[in-house]
Design a protein around this motif. Structure first.
Motif, PDB file in Angstrom:
ATOM      1  N   ASN A   4       0.867  -1.181   0.000  1.00 54.28           N
ATOM      2  CA  ASN A   4       0.000   0.000   0.000  1.00 54.28           C
ATOM      3  C   ASN A   4       0.900   1.226   0.000  1.00 54.28           C
ATOM      4  O   ASN A   4       2.119   1.106   0.096  1.00 54.28           O
ATOM      5  CB  ASN A   4      -0.975  -0.017   1.181  1.00 54.28           C
ATOM      6  CG  ASN A   4      -0.265   0.038   2.512  1.00 54.28           C
ATOM      7  OD1 ASN A   4       0.563   0.905   2.754  1.00 54.28           O
ATOM      8  ND2 ASN A   4      -0.578  -0.899   3.392  1.00 54.28           N
ATOM      9  N   GLY A   5       0.319   2.374  -0.117  1.00 48.63           N
ATOM     10  CA  GLY A   5       1.089   3.609  -0.194  1.00 48.63           C
ATOM     11  C   GLY A   5       1.860   3.961   1.053  1.00 48.63           C
ATOM     12  O   GLY A   5       2.768   4.784   1.011  1.00 48.63           O
ATOM     13  N   GLU A   6       1.535   3.327   2.167  1.00 52.47           N
ATOM     14  CA  GLU A   6       2.175   3.673   3.431  1.00 52.47           C
ATOM     15  C   GLU A   6       3.425   2.854   3.719  1.00 52.47           C
ATOM     16  O   GLU A   6       4.079   3.059   4.734  1.00 52.47           O
ATOM     17  CB  GLU A   6       1.172   3.530   4.581  1.00 52.47           C
ATOM     18  CG  GLU A   6      -0.011   4.488   4.451  1.00 52.47           C
ATOM     19  CD  GLU A   6       0.412   5.937   4.219  1.00 52.47           C
ATOM     20  OE1 GLU A   6       1.270   6.456   4.969  1.00 52.47           O
ATOM     21  OE2 GLU A   6      -0.092   6.558   3.266  1.00 52.47           O
ATOM     22  N   ILE A   7       3.798   1.955   2.817  1.00 54.22           N
ATOM     23  CA  ILE A   7       5.023   1.177   2.998  1.00 54.22           C
ATOM     24  C   ILE A   7       6.220   2.053   2.622  1.00 54.22           C
ATOM     25  O   ILE A   7       6.131   2.877   1.708  1.00 54.22           O
ATOM     26  CB  ILE A   7       4.992  -0.119   2.164  1.00 54.22           C
ATOM     27  CG1 ILE A   7       6.167  -1.031   2.527  1.00 54.22           C
ATOM     28  CG2 ILE A   7       4.960   0.188   0.687  1.00 54.22           C
ATOM     29  CD1 ILE A   7       6.071  -2.424   1.939  1.00 54.22           C
ATOM     30  N   SER A   8       7.318   1.896   3.331  1.00 53.72           N
ATOM     31  CA  SER A   8       8.490   2.714   3.024  1.00 53.72           C
ATOM     32  C   SER A   8       9.112   2.257   1.708  1.00 53.72           C
ATOM     33  O   SER A   8       9.082   1.064   1.362  1.00 53.72           O
ATOM     34  CB  SER A   8       9.532   2.639   4.146  1.00 53.72           C
ATOM     35  OG  SER A   8      10.193   1.390   4.140  1.00 53.72           O
ATOM     36  N   VAL A   9       9.661   3.204   0.988  1.00 54.02           N
ATOM     37  CA  VAL A   9      10.332   2.895  -0.267  1.00 54.02           C
ATOM     38  C   VAL A   9      11.485   1.933   0.005  1.00 54.02           C
ATOM     39  O   VAL A   9      11.694   0.968  -0.731  1.00 54.02           O
ATOM     40  CB  VAL A   9      10.825   4.188  -0.955  1.00 54.02           C
ATOM     41  CG1 VAL A   9      11.687   3.873  -2.158  1.00 54.02           C
ATOM     42  CG2 VAL A   9       9.643   5.066  -1.334  1.00 54.02           C
ATOM     43  N   GLU A  10      12.212   2.169   1.072  1.00 50.92           N
ATOM     44  CA  GLU A  10      13.337   1.309   1.427  1.00 50.92           C
ATOM     45  C   GLU A  10      12.879  -0.141   1.609  1.00 50.92           C
ATOM     46  O   GLU A  10      13.514  -1.070   1.102  1.00 50.92           O
ATOM     47  CB  GLU A  10      13.995   1.822   2.709  1.00 50.92           C
ATOM     48  CG  GLU A  10      15.201   1.018   3.124  1.00 50.92           C
ATOM     49  CD  GLU A  10      15.856   1.557   4.387  1.00 50.92           C
ATOM     50  OE1 GLU A  10      17.038   1.247   4.574  1.00 50.92           O
ATOM     51  OE2 GLU A  10      15.198   2.272   5.169  1.00 50.92           O
ATOM     52  N   ARG A  11      11.789  -0.350   2.304  1.00 57.17           N
ATOM     53  CA  ARG A  11      11.285  -1.708   2.528  1.00 57.17           C
ATOM     54  C   ARG A  11      10.855  -2.363   1.217  1.00 57.17           C
ATOM     55  O   ARG A  11      11.129  -3.545   0.986  1.00 57.17           O
ATOM     56  CB  ARG A  11      10.119  -1.691   3.514  1.00 57.17           C
ATOM     57  CG  ARG A  11       9.602  -3.069   3.814  1.00 57.17           C
ATOM     58  CD  ARG A  11       8.588  -3.075   4.920  1.00 57.17           C
ATOM     59  NE  ARG A  11       7.975  -4.398   5.004  1.00 57.17           N
ATOM     60  CZ  ARG A  11       6.826  -4.636   5.573  1.00 57.17           C
ATOM     61  NH1 ARG A  11       6.164  -3.645   6.165  1.00 57.17           N
ATOM     62  NH2 ARG A  11       6.333  -5.835   5.595  1.00 57.17           N
ATOM     63  N   ILE A  12      10.182  -1.604   0.362  1.00 57.79           N
ATOM     64  CA  ILE A  12       9.780  -2.150  -0.934  1.00 57.79           C
ATOM     65  C   ILE A  12      11.003  -2.678  -1.668  1.00 57.79           C
ATOM     66  O   ILE A  12      11.010  -3.803  -2.181  1.00 57.79           O
ATOM     67  CB  ILE A  12       9.082  -1.088  -1.809  1.00 57.79           C
ATOM     68  CG1 ILE A  12       7.725  -0.696  -1.219  1.00 57.79           C
ATOM     69  CG2 ILE A  12       8.895  -1.615  -3.242  1.00 57.79           C
ATOM     70  CD1 ILE A  12       7.103   0.513  -1.900  1.00 57.79           C
ATOM     71  N   LEU A  13      12.056  -1.871  -1.720  1.00 54.62           N
ATOM     72  CA  LEU A  13      13.235  -2.248  -2.476  1.00 54.62           C
ATOM     73  C   LEU A  13      14.032  -3.357  -1.816  1.00 54.62           C
ATOM     74  O   LEU A  13      14.658  -4.162  -2.511  1.00 54.62           O
ATOM     75  CB  LEU A  13      14.102  -1.024  -2.731  1.00 54.62           C
ATOM     76  CG  LEU A  13      13.398   0.069  -3.541  1.00 54.62           C
ATOM     77  CD1 LEU A  13      14.309   1.264  -3.713  1.00 54.62           C
ATOM     78  CD2 LEU A  13      12.912  -0.452  -4.877  1.00 54.62           C
ATOM     79  N   GLU A  14      13.998  -3.433  -0.501  1.00 54.98           N
ATOM     80  CA  GLU A  14      14.661  -4.539   0.203  1.00 54.98           C
ATOM     81  C   GLU A  14      13.960  -5.858  -0.094  1.00 54.98           C
ATOM     82  O   GLU A  14      14.604  -6.874  -0.341  1.00 54.98           O
ATOM     83  CB  GLU A  14      14.676  -4.295   1.710  1.00 54.98           C
ATOM     84  CG  GLU A  14      15.671  -3.267   2.162  1.00 54.98           C
ATOM     85  CD  GLU A  14      15.586  -2.976   3.654  1.00 54.98           C
ATOM     86  OE1 GLU A  14      14.687  -3.519   4.343  1.00 54.98           O
ATOM     87  OE2 GLU A  14      16.410  -2.195   4.137  1.00 54.98           O
ATOM     88  N   GLU A  15      12.635  -5.831  -0.057  1.00 59.67           N
ATOM     89  CA  GLU A  15      11.851  -7.054  -0.229  1.00 59.67           C
ATOM     90  C   GLU A  15      11.578  -7.395  -1.691  1.00 59.67           C
ATOM     91  O   GLU A  15      11.348  -8.557  -2.022  1.00 59.67           O
ATOM     92  CB  GLU A  15      10.537  -6.928   0.535  1.00 59.67           C
ATOM     93  CG  GLU A  15      10.737  -6.841   2.032  1.00 59.67           C
ATOM     94  CD  GLU A  15       9.447  -6.679   2.821  1.00 59.67           C
ATOM     95  OE1 GLU A  15       8.352  -6.823   2.236  1.00 59.67           O
ATOM     96  OE2 GLU A  15       9.537  -6.406   4.029  1.00 59.67           O
ATOM     97  N   HIS A  16      11.589  -6.374  -2.551  1.00 55.76           N
ATOM     98  CA  HIS A  16      11.237  -6.561  -3.965  1.00 55.76           C
ATOM     99  C   HIS A  16      12.182  -5.738  -4.842  1.00 55.76           C
ATOM    100  O   HIS A  16      11.780  -4.700  -5.387  1.00 55.76           O
ATOM    101  CB  HIS A  16       9.790  -6.125  -4.218  1.00 55.76           C
ATOM    102  CG  HIS A  16       8.801  -6.720  -3.282  1.00 55.76           C
ATOM    103  ND1 HIS A  16       8.362  -8.017  -3.390  1.00 55.76           N
ATOM    104  CD2 HIS A  16       8.178  -6.197  -2.199  1.00 55.76           C
ATOM    105  CE1 HIS A  16       7.496  -8.261  -2.425  1.00 55.76           C
ATOM    106  NE2 HIS A  16       7.374  -7.176  -1.685  1.00 55.76           N
ATOM    107  N   PRO A  17      13.426  -6.150  -5.011  1.00 56.78           N
ATOM    108  CA  PRO A  17      14.394  -5.365  -5.791  1.00 56.78           C
ATOM    109  C   PRO A  17      13.925  -5.043  -7.210  1.00 56.78           C
ATOM    110  O   PRO A  17      14.263  -3.979  -7.742  1.00 56.78           O
ATOM    111  CB  PRO A  17      15.640  -6.247  -5.816  1.00 56.78           C
ATOM    112  CG  PRO A  17      15.491  -7.177  -4.661  1.00 56.78           C
ATOM    113  CD  PRO A  17      14.020  -7.366  -4.455  1.00 56.78           C
ATOM    114  N   ALA A  18      13.136  -5.910  -7.820  1.00 49.72           N
ATOM    115  CA  ALA A  18      12.655  -5.671  -9.187  1.00 49.72           C
ATOM    116  C   ALA A  18      11.726  -4.453  -9.257  1.00 49.72           C
ATOM    117  O   ALA A  18      11.531  -3.890 -10.336  1.00 49.72           O
ATOM    118  CB  ALA A  18      11.934  -6.907  -9.723  1.00 49.72           C
ATOM    119  N   ALA A  19      11.187  -4.035  -8.123  1.00 48.19           N
ATOM    120  CA  ALA A  19      10.297  -2.870  -8.096  1.00 48.19           C
ATOM    121  C   ALA A  19      11.027  -1.609  -8.533  1.00 48.19           C
ATOM    122  O   ALA A  19      10.414  -0.703  -9.106  1.00 48.19           O
ATOM    123  CB  ALA A  19       9.700  -2.677  -6.703  1.00 48.19           C
ATOM    124  N   ALA A  20      12.344  -1.533  -8.297  1.00 50.68           N
ATOM    125  CA  ALA A  20      13.109  -0.339  -8.679  1.00 50.68           C
ATOM    126  C   ALA A  20      13.005  -0.096 -10.181  1.00 50.68           C
ATOM    127  O   ALA A  20      12.772   1.028 -10.621  1.00 50.68           O
ATOM    128  CB  ALA A  20      14.566  -0.475  -8.253  1.00 50.68           C
TER     129      ALA A  20
END
Length: 71
Positions: A4-20
């Protein structure tokens, strides 16, 4: 787990590197893309001029992308 929008960008990229790459393709520069950002996905998108409706669409698109990546 759906993001969701409230997740930190850092966490997204740690857990899902392809998201970058997915975000970068949409003009959303983030932590690993050369422009560090320490905040939530919604904050990043709002700082880039996206409306709340845009945030919802982008989060939904990112979730769909990650779901495909995990299949």
């Amino acid at each position: 787990m759906a993001l969701n929008g409230e997740i930190s960008v850092e966490r997204i990229l740690e857990e899902h590197p392809a998201a970058a790459g997915w975000l970068l393709e949409r003009g959303i520069v983030c932590l690993r893309c050369g422009e560090p950002f320490w905040g939530t996905l919604a904050e990043l998108l709002k700082n880039k001029g996206h409306s709340p409706a845009d945030v919802e669409k982008i989060v939904a698109g990112l979730n769909a992308f990650l779901e495909e990546e995990n299949r």
